[in-house]
Every structure is written in structure tokens, then in C-alpha cells.
Scaffold this motif. Sequence first.
Motif, PDB file in Angstrom:
ATOM      1  N   MET A   1       0.849  -1.170   0.000  1.00  0.00           N
ATOM      2  CA  MET A   1       0.000   0.000   0.000  1.00  0.00           C
ATOM      3  C   MET A   1       0.894   1.232   0.000  1.00  0.00           C
ATOM      4  O   MET A   1       1.659   1.450   0.915  1.00  0.00           O
ATOM      5  N   THR A   2       0.798   2.049  -1.017  1.00  0.00           N
ATOM      6  CA  THR A   2       1.555   3.285  -1.077  1.00  0.00           C
ATOM      7  C   THR A   2       0.590   4.449  -1.004  1.00  0.00           C
ATOM      8  O   THR A   2      -0.313   4.565  -1.826  1.00  0.00           O
ATOM      9  N   ILE A   3       0.788   5.283  -0.018  1.00  0.00           N
ATOM     10  CA  ILE A   3      -0.072   6.443   0.174  1.00  0.00           C
ATOM     11  C   ILE A   3       0.801   7.674   0.006  1.00  0.00           C
ATOM     12  O   ILE A   3       1.808   7.828   0.693  1.00  0.00           O
ATOM     13  N   ALA A   4       0.413   8.544  -0.938  1.00  0.00           N
ATOM     14  CA  ALA A   4       1.232   9.717  -1.234  1.00  0.00           C
ATOM     15  C   ALA A   4       1.436  10.592  -0.002  1.00  0.00           C
ATOM     16  O   ALA A   4       2.536  10.891   0.379  1.00  0.00           O
ATOM     17  N   LYS A   5       0.371  10.997   0.617  1.00  0.00           N
ATOM     18  CA  LYS A   5       0.455  11.863   1.796  1.00  0.00           C
ATOM     19  C   LYS A   5      -0.547  11.339   2.809  1.00  0.00           C
ATOM     20  O   LYS A   5      -1.729  11.622   2.726  1.00  0.00           O
ATOM     21  N   PHE A   6      -0.068  10.550   3.755  1.00  0.00           N
ATOM     22  CA  PHE A   6      -0.944   9.967   4.770  1.00  0.00           C
ATOM     23  C   PHE A   6      -1.046  10.912   5.953  1.00  0.00           C
ATOM     24  O   PHE A   6      -0.040  11.376   6.478  1.00  0.00           O
ATOM     25  N   ILE A   7      -2.257  11.200   6.363  1.00  0.00           N
ATOM     26  CA  ILE A   7      -2.494  12.045   7.531  1.00  0.00           C
ATOM     27  C   ILE A   7      -3.282  11.218   8.544  1.00  0.00           C
ATOM     28  O   ILE A   7      -4.415  10.810   8.266  1.00  0.00           O
ATOM     29  N   PRO A   8      -2.675  10.940   9.706  1.00  0.00           N
ATOM     30  CA  PRO A   8      -3.376  10.143  10.721  1.00  0.00           C
ATOM     31  C   PRO A   8      -4.653  10.842  11.182  1.00  0.00           C
ATOM     32  O   PRO A   8      -4.681  12.061  11.358  1.00  0.00           O
ATOM     33  N   ASP A   9      -5.705  10.037  11.361  1.00  0.00           N
ATOM     34  CA  ASP A   9      -6.962  10.603  11.864  1.00  0.00           C
ATOM     35  C   ASP A   9      -7.000  10.475  13.387  1.00  0.00           C
ATOM     36  O   ASP A   9      -6.011  10.096  14.020  1.00  0.00           O
ATOM     37  N   ALA A  10      -8.144  10.791  13.978  1.00  0.00           N
ATOM     38  CA  ALA A  10      -8.282  10.801  15.441  1.00  0.00           C
ATOM     39  C   ALA A  10      -7.987   9.427  16.046  1.00  0.00           C
ATOM     40  O   ALA A  10      -7.320   9.329  17.084  1.00  0.00           O
ATOM     41  N   LEU A  11      -8.468   8.356  15.416  1.00  0.00           N
ATOM     42  CA  LEU A  11      -8.221   7.013  15.947  1.00  0.00           C
ATOM     43  C   LEU A  11      -6.734   6.673  15.869  1.00  0.00           C
ATOM     44  O   LEU A  11      -6.165   6.129  16.820  1.00  0.00           O
ATOM     45  N   ASP A  12      -6.104   7.007  14.760  1.00  0.00           N
ATOM     46  CA  ASP A  12      -4.661   6.770  14.635  1.00  0.00           C
ATOM     47  C   ASP A  12      -3.900   7.497  15.741  1.00  0.00           C
ATOM     48  O   ASP A  12      -2.996   6.936  16.363  1.00  0.00           O
ATOM     49  N   ALA A  37     -12.372  -2.879  17.381  1.00  0.00           N
ATOM     50  CA  ALA A  37     -11.995  -4.276  17.184  1.00  0.00           C
ATOM     51  C   ALA A  37     -10.476  -4.422  17.108  1.00  0.00           C
ATOM     52  O   ALA A  37      -9.773  -3.506  16.659  1.00  0.00           O
ATOM     53  N   ARG A  38      -9.994  -5.590  17.541  1.00  0.00           N
ATOM     54  CA  ARG A  38      -8.555  -5.881  17.499  1.00  0.00           C
ATOM     55  C   ARG A  38      -8.036  -5.765  16.068  1.00  0.00           C
ATOM     56  O   ARG A  38      -6.953  -5.232  15.838  1.00  0.00           O
ATOM     57  N   GLY A  39      -8.774  -6.252  15.099  1.00  0.00           N
ATOM     58  CA  GLY A  39      -8.381  -6.183  13.693  1.00  0.00           C
ATOM     59  C   GLY A  39      -8.236  -4.744  13.205  1.00  0.00           C
ATOM     60  O   GLY A  39      -7.359  -4.439  12.386  1.00  0.00           O
ATOM     61  N   THR A  40      -9.075  -3.856  13.728  1.00  0.00           N
ATOM     62  CA  THR A  40      -8.982  -2.442  13.366  1.00  0.00           C
ATOM     63  C   THR A  40      -7.659  -1.881  13.846  1.00  0.00           C
ATOM     64  O   THR A  40      -6.965  -1.168  13.109  1.00  0.00           O
ATOM     65  N   LEU A  45      -2.337   0.023  12.814  1.00  0.00           N
ATOM     66  CA  LEU A  45      -0.928  -0.027  13.201  1.00  0.00           C
ATOM     67  C   LEU A  45      -0.052  -0.406  12.003  1.00  0.00           C
ATOM     68  O   LEU A  45       0.997   0.207  11.782  1.00  0.00           O
ATOM     69  N   ASP A  46      -0.493  -1.379  11.217  1.00  0.00           N
ATOM     70  CA  ASP A  46       0.246  -1.758  10.003  1.00  0.00           C
ATOM     71  C   ASP A  46       0.394  -0.562   9.072  1.00  0.00           C
ATOM     72  O   ASP A  46       1.467  -0.304   8.523  1.00  0.00           O
ATOM     73  N   ARG A  47      -0.686   0.198   8.891  1.00  0.00           N
ATOM     74  CA  ARG A  47      -0.653   1.361   8.002  1.00  0.00           C
ATOM     75  C   ARG A  47       0.252   2.456   8.565  1.00  0.00           C
ATOM     76  O   ARG A  47       0.998   3.095   7.832  1.00  0.00           O
ATOM     77  N   LEU A  48       0.218   2.671   9.879  1.00  0.00           N
ATOM     78  CA  LEU A  48       1.071   3.689  10.504  1.00  0.00           C
ATOM     79  C   LEU A  48       2.551   3.350  10.317  1.00  0.00           C
ATOM     80  O   LEU A  48       3.375   4.244  10.092  1.00  0.00           O
ATOM     81  N   VAL A  49       2.882   2.078  10.392  1.00  0.00           N
ATOM     82  CA  VAL A  49       4.273   1.652  10.189  1.00  0.00           C
ATOM     83  C   VAL A  49       4.637   1.755   8.706  1.00  0.00           C
ATOM     84  O   VAL A  49       5.681   2.291   8.340  1.00  0.00           O
ATOM     85  N   GLU A  50       3.746   1.254   7.839  1.00  0.00           N
ATOM     86  CA  GLU A  50       4.011   1.237   6.395  1.00  0.00           C
ATOM     87  C   GLU A  50       4.185   2.639   5.815  1.00  0.00           C
ATOM     88  O   GLU A  50       5.019   2.857   4.937  1.00  0.00           O
ATOM     89  N   THR A  51       3.429   3.593   6.308  1.00  0.00           N
ATOM     90  CA  THR A  51       3.515   4.957   5.778  1.00  0.00           C
ATOM     91  C   THR A  51       4.639   5.760   6.414  1.00  0.00           C
ATOM     92  O   THR A  51       4.886   6.893   6.022  1.00  0.00           O
ATOM     93  N   GLY A  52       5.298   5.181   7.405  1.00  0.00           N
ATOM     94  CA  GLY A  52       6.395   5.880   8.057  1.00  0.00           C
ATOM     95  C   GLY A  52       5.959   6.819   9.160  1.00  0.00           C
ATOM     96  O   GLY A  52       6.779   7.539   9.713  1.00  0.00           O
TER      97      GLY A  52
END
Length: 145
Positions: A1-12, A37-40, A45-52
Motif C-alpha cells: 500500500m503506497t499512500i502519497a500523503k498519509f495524515i493520521p486521523d483521530a483514531l490513529d 476491534a482488534r483487527g482495526t 498499526l500496520d498502516r502507521l508503520v508502512e507509511t512511516g
Amino acid sequence: MTIAKFIPDALDRRIIAHLRADGRASLSKIADALGVARGTVQNRLDRLVETGTILGFSVRVRADHDDFNVHAVMMIEVTGKSTTQVIQRLRGFSEIRALHTTNGNWDLVADICTSSLADFDRVLREVRLIDGVANSETSLLLTTV
């Protein structure tokens, strides 16, 4: 998953805050604390790590158990247009844990950790000898409160 400009939301941001407080918390514990949910939590967390957004996980050690027991902040003034060269040289110091650009009278702020005052003195001398370093001011960090 490549996200050009990832901006964490409130849950992140809530997940990050929870990990800052307890970096060893299980996914289930975080999910329960945040009411999701645990899966959420796993996907976020996977996305936060992947996007740096999250660069890694670390351990905070009590000061009396830390091998690097001399901690300081050094403010550095750089002459002319030599900031890039000075930064490159400073990145070569293993004792400099973090380096920041800043505004005001100082150009850079270095977070320094050494195992002894002798090592600390050596680092200060070596930094001050770098071409392009015009001035510096260093403060030892005494007690974390």
C-alpha cells in the motif's frame, strides 16, 4: 500500500498516544481501551508503520539503569550556508541521538547521550571543531520530572 500523503486521523492519534504510554501493550489491550476491534487496531498499526508515521518501537530505561547516563542538549549556530555539511558531520556521531533544525539564535539542536563526562567532553570538543560551527551552548539534563 503506497499512500502519497498519509495524515493520521483521530483514531490513529489515539493508538499512537496509547503506544507512547505503553509501547508493550497488546493489540487486544489497545482495542479494549479504545473501544474498537482488534483487527482495526492491527490494520491501523500496520498502516502507521508502512507509511512511516511510526518509525519504530523503543524502550525507555530508568536513568539509574542507563549505560548512557550523561544527557545534554546542545544548541549550535552555523555559519553561512554550511548547514547541510554540518548536519552530515553531526550525523556521524553515535552519541547524538537526535538532531533538529530550529529557529531563533540557534540553527540546530543536538540531543547528546554519553556514558561518561570524559566522553561528553570529547564530543563537545569534536563538534566545536567542525568547519561551519560558529558557536554552541550546551546544557546538561539533570533530572527527568
